[in-house]
Design a protein around this motif. Structure first.
Motif, PDB file in Angstrom:
ATOM      1  N   GLY A 170       0.679  -1.031   0.095  1.00  0.00           N
ATOM      2  CA  GLY A 170       0.127  -0.157   0.106  1.00  0.00           C
ATOM      3  C   GLY A 170       0.866   1.458   0.051  1.00  0.00           C
ATOM      4  N   ALA A 171       2.038   1.368   0.699  1.00  0.00           N
ATOM      5  CA  ALA A 171       2.990   2.522   0.763  1.00  0.00           C
ATOM      6  C   ALA A 171       3.355   2.735  -0.616  1.00  0.00           C
ATOM      7  CB  ALA A 171       3.889   2.315   1.651  1.00  0.00           C
ATOM      8  N   ARG A 203      -1.708  10.443  -3.758  1.00  0.00           N
ATOM      9  CA  ARG A 203      -3.077  10.261  -3.825  1.00  0.00           C
ATOM     10  C   ARG A 203      -3.810   9.241  -2.836  1.00  0.00           C
ATOM     11  NH1 ARG A 203      -2.202  10.797  -9.154  1.00  0.00           N
ATOM     12  NH2 ARG A 203      -2.583   8.881  -9.714  1.00  0.00           N
ATOM     13  N   GLY A 204      -4.943   9.737  -1.923  1.00  0.00           N
ATOM     14  CA  GLY A 204      -5.418   8.551  -1.239  1.00  0.00           C
ATOM     15  C   GLY A 204      -5.155   8.683   0.145  1.00  0.00           C
ATOM     16  N   LEU A 205      -3.850   9.583   0.429  1.00  0.00           N
ATOM     17  CA  LEU A 205      -3.465   9.902   1.928  1.00  0.00           C
ATOM     18  C   LEU A 205      -3.832  11.441   2.580  1.00  0.00           C
ATOM     19  CD1 LEU A 205       0.229   8.640   1.253  1.00  0.00           C
ATOM     20  CD2 LEU A 205      -1.593   7.452   2.114  1.00  0.00           C
ATOM     21  N   GLU A 206      -4.873  11.686   2.062  1.00  0.00           N
ATOM     22  CA  GLU A 206      -5.400  13.061   2.571  1.00  0.00           C
ATOM     23  C   GLU A 206      -5.588  13.027   3.916  1.00  0.00           C
ATOM     24  OE1 GLU A 206      -5.549  12.612  -1.891  1.00  0.00           O
ATOM     25  OE2 GLU A 206      -6.680  11.668  -0.185  1.00  0.00           O
ATOM     26  N   GLN A 207      -6.076  11.951   4.554  1.00  0.00           N
ATOM     27  CA  GLN A 207      -6.461  11.660   5.666  1.00  0.00           C
ATOM     28  C   GLN A 207      -5.245  11.237   6.673  1.00  0.00           C
ATOM     29  OE1 GLN A 207      -9.413  12.605   7.063  1.00  0.00           O
ATOM     30  NE2 GLN A 207     -10.018  13.461   4.891  1.00  0.00           N
ATOM     31  N   LEU A 208      -4.380  10.856   6.211  1.00  0.00           N
ATOM     32  CA  LEU A 208      -2.978  10.595   6.570  1.00  0.00           C
ATOM     33  C   LEU A 208      -1.732  11.348   6.629  1.00  0.00           C
ATOM     34  CD1 LEU A 208      -3.656   6.788   5.475  1.00  0.00           C
ATOM     35  CD2 LEU A 208      -4.247   7.733   7.584  1.00  0.00           C
ATOM     36  N   TRP A 245       5.915  10.773   6.044  1.00  0.00           N
ATOM     37  CA  TRP A 245       6.752   9.650   6.184  1.00  0.00           C
ATOM     38  C   TRP A 245       7.280   9.284   4.667  1.00  0.00           C
ATOM     39  CZ3 TRP A 245      10.628   7.451   8.902  1.00  0.00           C
ATOM     40  CH2 TRP A 245      10.702   6.010   8.459  1.00  0.00           C
ATOM     41  N   LEU A 246       6.243   8.933   3.771  1.00  0.00           N
ATOM     42  CA  LEU A 246       6.390   8.583   2.444  1.00  0.00           C
ATOM     43  C   LEU A 246       7.012   9.529   1.586  1.00  0.00           C
ATOM     44  CD1 LEU A 246       3.655   6.177   2.204  1.00  0.00           C
ATOM     45  CD2 LEU A 246       5.891   5.687   2.675  1.00  0.00           C
TER      46      LEU A 246
END
Length: 193
Positions: free
Chosen positions: A96-97, A106-111, A117-118
């Motif tokens: 996933g990372a 994209r898809g990490l807006e809530q994280l 980190w990434l």
């Protein structure tokens, strides 16, 4: 009086005493936090044999000794104090990372912590939005980048040059259970272990 319950897979008493006396792992295993990646199952290692570092996306941070990084502290301790002769960085399919990296975050807006980190700039040379859900090509490229980062740590480079330490890149395929090794040169093809 409360009695502790013995775990069914508990080691014999003599082995527990040996482990309590200290550790001498044969390798530092840097792998992804993904619950499907289980170092002892991949390697067959018994307790005490692997010093493990699990990070999201098996990321090795850039060497900045003044930062408060548990990852760098773990690597430093394994190499300098424990004197591990081998470091294995293990990437995997269906990561996933790496999917997030190859999609430029994209898809990490809530994280926000994961995004930091990434990084969200995407991976060099990777087309945005991989069509292959296993992200094998991207994950192998990412694995090579983590090995390069490790080689830049001064205390690691010194030990490699002195013949005291070897780095290995492994790639675990979740869907097949196969493990392949990253060649030490510019050859693209990973080889079965």
């Amino acid at each position: 009086m409360h009695h502790a319950r013995r775990h069914p897979g508990m080691l014999p008493e003599t082995r527990r005493r040996q482990l309590a006396a200290g550790q001498q792992p044969v390798a530092l295993f840097i792998g992804c936090s993904d619950s499907r990646v289980v170092p002892s199952q991949i390697t067959g290692a018994e307790p005490g044999k692997l010093f493990e570092l699990r990070t999201a996306g098996n990321v090795v941070p850039t060497y900045t000794p003044d930062s408060a990084s548990s990852e760098m502290a773990t690597i430093e301790y394994a190499v300098i104090v424990l004197g591990v002769p081998e470091i294995i960085v293990c990437g995997h399919s269906h990561c996933g990372a790496v999917t997030a990296l190859s999609a430029a975050g994209r898809g990490l807006e809530q994280l926000p912590a994961m995004r930091t980190w990434l990084g969200t700039d995407g991976m060099p040379g990777v087309e945005q939005g991989p069509e292959d859900p296993s992200v094998r090509t991207e994950s192998k490229r990412h694995l090579r980048a983590q090995l390069d980062t490790l080689r830049s740590y001064p205390f690691i480079r010194e030990r490699i040059d002195a013949g005291q330490l070897r780095l290995h890149g492994w790639f675990y395929e979740i869907d097949t259970g196969l493990v392949s090794a990253c060649p030490h040169d510019d050859v693209e093809e990973f080889l079965p272990l």
